[in-house]
Design an enzyme around this catalytic site. Structure first.
Site, PDB file in Angstrom:
ATOM      1  N   GLY A   1       0.798  -1.222   0.000  1.00  0.00           N
ATOM      2  CA  GLY A   1       0.000   0.000   0.000  1.00  0.00           C
ATOM      3  C   GLY A   1       0.832   1.274   0.000  1.00  0.00           C
ATOM      4  O   GLY A   1       0.280   2.357  -0.030  1.00  0.00           O
ATOM      5  N   CYS A   2       2.145   1.146   0.075  1.00  0.00           N
ATOM      6  CA  CYS A   2       3.017   2.326   0.016  1.00  0.00           C
ATOM      7  C   CYS A   2       3.453   2.542  -1.432  1.00  0.00           C
ATOM      8  O   CYS A   2       3.721   1.585  -2.149  1.00  0.00           O
ATOM      9  CB  CYS A   2       4.268   2.119   0.863  1.00  0.00           C
ATOM     10  SG  CYS A   2       3.971   2.191   2.624  1.00  0.00           S
ATOM     11  N   GLN A   3       3.551   3.807  -1.840  1.00  0.00           N
ATOM     12  CA  GLN A   3       4.048   4.066  -3.190  1.00  0.00           C
ATOM     13  C   GLN A   3       5.556   3.837  -3.262  1.00  0.00           C
ATOM     14  O   GLN A   3       6.084   3.494  -4.294  1.00  0.00           O
ATOM     15  CB  GLN A   3       3.660   5.461  -3.667  1.00  0.00           C
ATOM     16  CG  GLN A   3       4.528   6.600  -3.164  1.00  0.00           C
ATOM     17  CD  GLN A   3       4.078   7.945  -3.687  1.00  0.00           C
ATOM     18  OE1 GLN A   3       2.892   8.217  -3.781  1.00  0.00           O
ATOM     19  NE2 GLN A   3       5.012   8.793  -4.017  1.00  0.00           N
TER      20      GLN A   3
END
Length: 140
Positions: free
Chosen positions: A50-52
């Site tokens: 979910g982290c870029q």
């Protein structure tokens, strides 16, 4: 220090800055003090989904306290992780689970992040709480 005391300390630190450019610089500076993860722990199961940016968080238990190490491939994200670990590392699993993250709103961090970075922040905290839950069930 308790989690609450650490959060209050962070709120005080951020109140010293006049604008968000100074706060971003401070967050980046915090990233330089991040307790870095060992290379052998930079594995897929430690990547925060979910982290870029790529973010790895590793945990272990020592003397009933959860110790976190982490790394990121982005300097701002590394600072955000350092801020989160400052609050939660070296704490009892129960204390991690019982604590809210109100300090994030109080310093205005979430509203000054892009939506993808804000989602990543939520994912980091969720993973930290999952680690704490796993350790708490082992200790019980």
């Amino acid at each position: 220090m308790t989690i609450k005391e650490i959060q209050e300390e962070i709120i005080d630190e951020f109140s010293m800055f006049d604008d968000w450019m100074e706060r971003y610089e401070y967050i980046i500076e915090l990233g330089k003090s991040l307790p870095l993860i060992e290379e052998e722990n930079k594995v897929d199961e430690n990547i925060i989904k979910g982290c870029q940016s790529k973010v790895w968080i590793h945990s272990e238990i020592d003397d009933d306290k959860v110790i976190f190490t982490a790394d990121s491939d982005a300097i701002l994200t590394k600072g955000i992780v350092a801020l989160i670990l400052r609050v939660y590392s070296n704490q009892l699993p129960k204390d991690i689970l019982d604590t809210d993250t109100e300090f994030i709103n109080q310093i205005g961090l979430k509203e000054h992040l892009s939506p993808t970075r804000a989602n990543g922040l939520v994912a980091m905290i969720k993973q930290i709480k999952l680690y704490a839950l796993a350790y708490q069930s082992k200790l019980a």
